[in-house]
Scaffold this motif. Structure first.
Motif, PDB file in Angstrom:
ATOM      1  N   LEU A   1      -7.898   5.403  26.041  1.00 32.81           N
ATOM      2  CA  LEU A   1      -7.011   5.785  24.943  1.00 32.81           C
ATOM      3  C   LEU A   1      -5.582   5.856  25.477  1.00 32.81           C
ATOM      4  N   PHE A   2      -4.648   5.226  24.751  1.00 29.87           N
ATOM      5  CA  PHE A   2      -3.240   5.207  25.134  1.00 29.87           C
ATOM      6  C   PHE A   2      -2.444   5.957  24.072  1.00 29.87           C
ATOM      7  N   LEU A   3      -1.639   6.911  24.530  1.00 33.16           N
ATOM      8  CA  LEU A   3      -0.895   7.750  23.596  1.00 33.16           C
ATOM      9  C   LEU A   3       0.095   6.931  22.778  1.00 33.16           C
ATOM     10  N   GLU A   4       0.695   5.896  23.405  1.00 33.79           N
ATOM     11  CA  GLU A   4       1.666   5.086  22.670  1.00 33.79           C
ATOM     12  C   GLU A   4       1.000   4.379  21.496  1.00 33.79           C
ATOM     13  N   GLU A   5      -0.198   3.860  21.721  1.00 32.09           N
ATOM     14  CA  GLU A   5      -0.912   3.194  20.635  1.00 32.09           C
ATOM     15  C   GLU A   5      -1.295   4.182  19.538  1.00 32.09           C
ATOM     16  N   GLU A   6      -1.684   5.398  19.921  1.00 33.09           N
ATOM     17  CA  GLU A   6      -2.011   6.409  18.915  1.00 33.09           C
ATOM     18  C   GLU A   6      -0.802   6.760  18.070  1.00 33.09           C
ATOM     19  N   ARG A   7       0.377   6.904  18.728  1.00 33.78           N
ATOM     20  CA  ARG A   7       1.593   7.217  17.972  1.00 33.78           C
ATOM     21  C   ARG A   7       1.945   6.075  17.024  1.00 33.78           C
ATOM     22  N   GLU A   8       1.807   4.829  17.486  1.00 30.58           N
ATOM     23  CA  GLU A   8       2.106   3.695  16.618  1.00 30.58           C
ATOM     24  C   GLU A   8       1.142   3.642  15.435  1.00 30.58           C
ATOM     25  N   ARG A   9      -0.128   3.929  15.703  1.00 23.42           N
ATOM     26  CA  ARG A   9      -1.101   3.906  14.609  1.00 23.42           C
ATOM     27  C   ARG A   9      -0.796   5.002  13.589  1.00 23.42           C
ATOM     28  N   GLU A  10      -0.415   6.191  14.058  1.00 24.43           N
ATOM     29  CA  GLU A  10      -0.068   7.267  13.133  1.00 24.43           C
ATOM     30  C   GLU A  10       1.171   6.929  12.323  1.00 24.43           C
ATOM     31  N   LEU A  11       2.157   6.287  12.972  1.00 30.67           N
ATOM     32  CA  LEU A  11       3.355   5.879  12.230  1.00 30.67           C
ATOM     33  C   LEU A  11       3.018   4.836  11.178  1.00 30.67           C
ATOM     34  N   ASP A  12       2.119   3.913  11.519  1.00 30.22           N
ATOM     35  CA  ASP A  12       1.704   2.915  10.529  1.00 30.22           C
ATOM     36  C   ASP A  12       0.995   3.576   9.349  1.00 30.22           C
ATOM     37  N   GLU A  13       0.160   4.580   9.634  1.00 32.26           N
ATOM     38  CA  GLU A  13      -0.516   5.274   8.544  1.00 32.26           C
ATOM     39  C   GLU A  13       0.489   6.002   7.651  1.00 32.26           C
ATOM     40  N   LEU A  14       1.487   6.642   8.271  1.00 34.77           N
ATOM     41  CA  LEU A  14       2.506   7.316   7.472  1.00 34.77           C
ATOM     42  C   LEU A  14       3.281   6.329   6.617  1.00 34.77           C
ATOM     43  N   LEU A  15       3.590   5.161   7.199  1.00 38.10           N
ATOM     44  CA  LEU A  15       4.322   4.148   6.443  1.00 38.10           C
ATOM     45  C   LEU A  15       3.488   3.636   5.283  1.00 38.10           C
ATOM     46  N   ASP A  16       2.203   3.366   5.537  1.00 36.17           N
ATOM     47  CA  ASP A  16       1.336   2.885   4.464  1.00 36.17           C
ATOM     48  C   ASP A  16       1.187   3.938   3.368  1.00 36.17           C
ATOM     49  N   ARG A  17       1.061   5.220   3.779  1.00 43.27           N
ATOM     50  CA  ARG A  17       0.943   6.277   2.790  1.00 43.27           C
ATOM     51  C   ARG A  17       2.212   6.388   1.956  1.00 43.27           C
ATOM     52  N   GLY A  18       3.373   6.238   2.620  1.00 46.77           N
ATOM     53  CA  GLY A  18       4.625   6.285   1.880  1.00 46.77           C
ATOM     54  C   GLY A  18       4.770   5.138   0.904  1.00 46.77           C
ATOM     55  N   LEU A  19       4.312   3.936   1.317  1.00 47.18           N
ATOM     56  CA  LEU A  19       4.376   2.800   0.404  1.00 47.18           C
ATOM     57  C   LEU A  19       3.441   2.998  -0.786  1.00 47.18           C
ATOM     58  N   GLU A  20       2.239   3.567  -0.519  1.00 48.38           N
ATOM     59  CA  GLU A  20       1.317   3.816  -1.631  1.00 48.38           C
ATOM     60  C   GLU A  20       1.889   4.847  -2.597  1.00 48.38           C
ATOM     61  N   GLU A  21       2.510   5.903  -2.060  1.00 49.03           N
ATOM     62  CA  GLU A  21       3.106   6.906  -2.940  1.00 49.03           C
ATOM     63  C   GLU A  21       4.250   6.314  -3.742  1.00 49.03           C
ATOM     64  N   ALA A  22       5.032   5.434  -3.094  1.00 46.33           N
ATOM     65  CA  ALA A  22       6.132   4.801  -3.822  1.00 46.33           C
ATOM     66  C   ALA A  22       5.617   3.879  -4.921  1.00 46.33           C
ATOM     67  N   ALA A  23       4.476   3.203  -4.642  1.00 45.78           N
ATOM     68  CA  ALA A  23       3.916   2.318  -5.667  1.00 45.78           C
ATOM     69  C   ALA A  23       3.327   3.110  -6.827  1.00 45.78           C
ATOM     70  N   ASP A  24       2.755   4.278  -6.520  1.00 43.47           N
ATOM     71  CA  ASP A  24       2.168   5.101  -7.581  1.00 43.47           C
ATOM     72  C   ASP A  24       3.208   5.877  -8.363  1.00 43.47           C
ATOM     73  N   ARG A  25       4.422   6.019  -7.815  1.00 49.81           N
ATOM     74  CA  ARG A  25       5.436   6.816  -8.486  1.00 49.81           C
ATOM     75  C   ARG A  25       5.963   6.064  -9.697  1.00 49.81           C
ATOM     76  N   PRO A  26       6.150   6.704 -10.846  1.00 49.71           N
ATOM     77  CA  PRO A  26       6.701   6.022 -12.023  1.00 49.71           C
ATOM     78  C   PRO A  26       8.108   5.517 -11.765  1.00 49.71           C
ATOM     79  N   ASN A  27       8.486   4.463 -12.517  1.00 44.53           N
ATOM     80  CA  ASN A  27       9.808   3.874 -12.323  1.00 44.53           C
ATOM     81  C   ASN A  27      10.927   4.767 -12.837  1.00 44.53           C
ATOM     82  N   ASP A  28      10.611   5.664 -13.771  1.00 51.03           N
ATOM     83  CA  ASP A  28      11.656   6.503 -14.340  1.00 51.03           C
ATOM     84  C   ASP A  28      11.726   7.871 -13.673  1.00 51.03           C
TER      85      ASP A  28
END
Length: 618
Positions: A388-415
């Motif tokens: 296990l490499f800590l750098e890879e874990e941090r990158e994976r967590e950042l990717d999950e946060l980014l994906d979660r943010g994109l999903e929340e942005a897609a679910d958010r209404p336009n108005d």
């Protein structure tokens, strides 16, 4: 009789109650047998099968008789629905609140409200199912043949696993909840703590069981330690020297086990400590609190080594890995996290639960981790050989946060209002907004004095009134009011700018738009000017549109910004063309080409004009 007017037909006119199924618990979902979609097959069978999922995690299949074709329900005189099959035994019917591992890591004990289950850690099979009270804690006694359970009513229930019976029930804490159990390092006694503000010590003794015809373990109360508040968690160090007790007053008290003499008082948590553990070398103590933090303490002097904001929700359990300073923490954010207690780093995050995680158990050398949660599930993570490499874990967590943010942005209404898109207001953003408001007030006052002076000069040019004294801050900075406001706004961090602008009142927003107009006409920091303008327009669109005096101001800003942006666009295009020209010149001067002799001779021959003689006949 005749009926005039339209008649409404309701569901009661078409649907008649046929049979009622009385389940043992609240039904959460219902489904029919998919093989019974054919009406002919259903008529030949004469019954209907219904699958019911209940809120106690059980599945029941019921058989409902149906009347033959052409007869009514009353004429058929059908029997009541019957339970055909059920799935009840393997899992808990309620949330497992406590976990314990045997000394050889072969058995797992899980306790919930009404049931104690013993599992095979390797196969995951349920070995024993025993009835108990509302369990809050559980522990294996030495020999791994006996399990003791602490209940909400303050009793200790002793279970004999081979005999699958409760052999003894002791009133340990006088009706108050028994929150914690721990086995002493010498394997000869246990310690319990409860809501009656006491810590009790129990010796283990062997007695002859007349019914079973063999000897079994029993508990004998020996000592009591009176505390100042309710006991929520406790732990005995591996060397058997110290006892750490977590109280409801958010403190942790450390005592000597042999004399019960007070040793240390650890305080710093904002909410009560609900779980704690001591490392195998008895030098480090970890505490988990409802304030979402985990703290590491040294047991030599009681100093706090580090405070970690471990989870996004209250932490419920924490355990060390034997022989190391690695530890695991579980919380209500549905996650289990592994930490390094020496370097204070997060190693990895384990997911999979669909509810709050309540209990945690670690194998002796960290070979596997067991956790139970609100979704009535018990999950096991095995340790793999993969590095296990800590750098890879941090990158994976950042990717999950980014994906979660994109999903929340897609679910958010336009108005969605722009004020809702900004982040959470913090102390820094509030202070930045106050600085901008103070700068606006100072600049408005200075501009008002300058306007009054200009009006006096226009009315009385022969008096030549002296200019007003400038503000000391502007005099020191050597800035005009417009430049001073821009300087203050530029000092706000880009991440906090939107939240700082939301702090401003609408009157100050109108004042800021006046300075935006000046900045646009003078082409000062055009990117920042555009960002502020667009954010203010989105946040206060309705109020700005309703303000009639803002029409001329917005028209002036639009004209100035268009001219400024066109000028910057031309400047950028000119710079790009100049850079391309410089690149071409540099490549021509700094690049040398290699030619061999044949290539050079071909070039020379092509440059010499060959003479050709042509004969003419007369």
């Amino acid at each position: 009789t005749s009926v005039t007017g339209p008649v409404d037909i309701t569901a009661a006119d078409e649907l008649v109650s046929f049979k009622m199924i009385r389940a043992s618990a609240k039904a959460m979902s219902v489904d029919f047998d998919p093989s019974e979609t054919d009406s002919g097959a259903l008529a030949r069978r004469g019954s209907l099968r219904v699958l019911i999922g209940q809120n106690n995690n059980a599945l029941h299949v019921w058989t409902v008789p149906i009347p033959p074709e052409g007869t009514t329900t009353k004429q058929a005189k059908l029997p009541e629905p019957s339970l055909q099959s059920s799935v009840e035994m393997p899992g808990h019917r309620s949330e497992p609140r406590a976990l314990a591992l045997s000394s050889d890591n072969e058995l797992v004990a899980s306790a919930s409200d009404g049931s104690l289950r013993i599992w095979n850690a390797r196969t995951g099979a349920c070995v024993r199912t025993l009835e108990c009270g509302t369990a809050l804690c559980v522990a294996f006694l030495p020999g791994d043949q006996t399990v003791v359970v602490g209940t909400k009513r303050g009793t200790l229930q002793v279970f004999d696993i081979p005999a699958a019976t409760c052999v003894e029930t002791l009133d340990a804490h006088g009706g108050a909840a028994c929150w914690a159990i721990d086995v002493h390092a010498d394997k000869k006694s246990i310690v319990t703590g409860g809501a009656d503000k006491t810590v009790k010590f129990w010796d283990l003794q062997l007695v002859r069981d007349a019914d079973a015809g063999r000897r079994r373990l029993t508990l004998e109360h020996t000592r009591t330690l009176q505390m100042a508040d309710e006991v929520l968690a406790l732990r005995v160090s591996a060397d058997g020297r110290l006892l750490a007790v977590a109280l409801l007053d958010c403190t942790v008290k450390v005592f000597y086990v042999d004399t019960l003499k007070f040793f240390l008082s650890l305080y710093g948590h904002k909410l009560p400590v609900v779980s704690l553990d001591i490392a195998s070398d008895s030098t480090l103590l970890v505490t988990a609190s409802a304030d979402k933090s985990v703290k590491l303490w040294g047991l030599d002097f009681g100093d706090c080594h580090r405070s970690l904001l471990a989870h996004q929700e209250p932490v419920t359990a924490v355990r060390f890995v034997w022989g190391t300073h690695y530890f695991f923490s579980a919380a209500k954010d549905r996650s289990v996290i592994q930490w390094d207690g020496d370097n204070f780093q997060r190693i990895q995050k384990l997911h999979g639960f669909h509810g709050d995680v309540w209990a945690l158990a670690i194998a002796h050398y960290g070979n596997f981790v067991v956790a139970s949660a609100q979704d009535r599930s018990i999950r096991v993570w095995d340790k793999s050989e993969e590095p296990l490499f800590l750098e890879e874990e941090r990158e994976r967590e950042l990717d999950e946060l980014l994906d979660r943010g994109l999903e929340e942005a897609a679910d958010r209404p336009n108005d969605v209002d722009e004020a809702q898109r900004a982040g959470k207001t913090t102390a820094e953003t509030l202070m930045a907004g106050e600085r901008i408001a103070e700068a606006l007030d100072l600049a408005d006052t200075e501009r008002r004095k300058l306007a009054e002076h200009a009006e006096q000069k226009r009315r009385m040019p022969h008096l030549n009134p002296p200019p007003p004294d400038p503000n000391p801050i502007l005099a020191f900075e050597k800035l005009t009011p417009e430049a001073y406001v821009l300087r203050i706004v530029e000092r706000v961090r880009a991440a906090d700018l939107d939240d700082a602008l939301l702090v401003l009142s609408f009157s100050r927003v109108l004042s800021l738009l006046e300075y935006v107009d000046v900045w646009a006409r003078r082409e000062w920091n055009t990117p920042l000017t555009c960002r502020i303008l667009f954010f203010l327009l989105k946040s206060h669109q309705n109020q700005i549109v309703a303000t009639r005096s803002m029409r001329s101001r917005l028209a002036s800003i639009r004209h100035a910004l268009r001219a400024g942006l066109a000028s910057q666009r031309d400047q950028i295009g000119y710079n790009l063309a100049a850079l391309a020209s410089l690149k071409t010149d540099w490549e021509a001067n700094a690049t040398a080409e290699f030619f061999d002799d044949k290539t050079i001779q071909k070039i020379l021959d092509s440059q010499v004009k060959k003479r050709k003689f042509v004969g003419l006949k007369t």
